[in-house]
Scaffold this motif. Sequence first.
Motif, PDB file in Angstrom:
ATOM      1  N   THR A 116       0.825  -1.203   0.000  1.00 14.09           N
ATOM      2  CA  THR A 116       0.000   0.000   0.000  1.00 14.09           C
ATOM      3  C   THR A 116       0.860   1.255   0.000  1.00 14.09           C
ATOM      4  OG1 THR A 116      -1.721  -1.188   1.213  1.00 14.09           O
ATOM      5  CG2 THR A 116      -1.860   1.209   1.190  1.00 14.09           C
ATOM      6  N   THR A 120       0.777   4.386  -2.738  1.00 17.16           N
ATOM      7  CA  THR A 120       0.304   5.715  -2.325  1.00 17.16           C
ATOM      8  C   THR A 120       1.412   6.754  -2.291  1.00 17.16           C
ATOM      9  OG1 THR A 120       0.522   4.990  -0.019  1.00 17.16           O
ATOM     10  CG2 THR A 120      -1.675   4.870  -0.995  1.00 17.16           C
ATOM     11  N   TYR A 237      -4.270   6.719   2.184  1.00 14.81           N
ATOM     12  CA  TYR A 237      -5.141   7.222   1.120  1.00 14.81           C
ATOM     13  C   TYR A 237      -5.786   8.558   1.493  1.00 14.81           C
ATOM     14  CZ  TYR A 237      -4.600   3.794  -2.489  1.00 14.81           C
ATOM     15  OH  TYR A 237      -4.066   3.059  -3.519  1.00 14.81           O
ATOM     16  N   GLU A 238      -6.008   8.812   2.774  1.00 12.88           N
ATOM     17  CA  GLU A 238      -6.456  10.140   3.188  1.00 12.88           C
ATOM     18  C   GLU A 238      -5.351  11.161   2.920  1.00 12.88           C
ATOM     19  OE1 GLU A 238      -8.260  13.556   4.825  1.00 12.88           O
ATOM     20  OE2 GLU A 238      -8.989  11.748   3.817  1.00 12.88           O
ATOM     21  N   LEU A 240      -3.094  10.941   0.556  1.00  7.85           N
ATOM     22  CA  LEU A 240      -3.100  11.119  -0.895  1.00  7.85           C
ATOM     23  C   LEU A 240      -4.265  12.000  -1.332  1.00  7.85           C
ATOM     24  CD1 LEU A 240      -1.850  10.338  -3.633  1.00  7.85           C
ATOM     25  CD2 LEU A 240      -3.269   8.275  -3.597  1.00  7.85           C
ATOM     26  N   ARG A 241      -5.432  11.785  -0.744  1.00  2.00           N
ATOM     27  CA  ARG A 241      -6.626  12.589  -1.089  1.00  2.00           C
ATOM     28  C   ARG A 241      -6.388  14.070  -0.815  1.00  2.00           C
ATOM     29  NH1 ARG A 241     -10.670  15.331   0.801  1.00  2.00           N
ATOM     30  NH2 ARG A 241      -9.859  15.154   2.921  1.00  2.00           N
TER      31      ARG A 241
END
Length: 248
Positions: A116, A120, A237-238, A240-241
């Motif tokens: 992961t 990311t 992922y937060e 990355l967002r």
Amino acid sequence: MEETTRIFGIRTVIEAIQGGKSIDKIYIQKGLTGPLFQELNRLIQQENYRISFVPVEKLNKLATGNHQGVVANISPISFGELETTVETILQQKEKPLFLLLDQINDVRNFGAIIRTAECTGVDAIIIPEKGGAPLNADTVKTSAGGVFNLPIVKVNHIKDAVYYLQSSGVQTLAATEKSDQSIYETDLNRATAIIMGNEAKGVSNSVLKAVDVRAKLPLLGSIASLNVSVACGAILYETLRQRRKIAT
């Protein structure tokens, strides 16, 4: 880089230790004695390697030659050095992302996290020299080859890495339920190091005291915690967002 290398023979393992090789685990025949074994045992105690005392039949299966009662697994990759790795990344990127793993024990969690992290945009992973899951063939497989695509650094203690990153201008964030702050309320659009903790104990208290920020993922069900690799994925992922939102 190759898959996990297996070496055998007392003198061979001694030379590997003295040569600074990254050894995941040493298998020793039960009841083994002798002066050469005593020398090996002294080195093992000094470095606190993971060992397992096994019957000779187990060693016969692990080794392809005269093992002399000792077989060792050497890590499939070479590890980076903290200062050099961090400084190189800081020179290349304004907002790098580091991932620190505080004694993750399960090799499949370890591998899944690496996978992961690679997906990311994590710039480097930092792990403790002792006490965490080995980087072995199972880790390599679970990471889907991610171990070969980003730097992995070993340090004596995760807290040392936290202090060094802070001195380099990097925000340090511990993922922990011991916080009132949500990860979604945390600014991740800056140079950041995220610390994920042990499956049972979480981030160690000494590290929690040292970090800049503590944040948690909201849990709406009755189960008190997420699997660490799942939690790590959600946080990465937060991150990355937030960065993609700002960039656009």
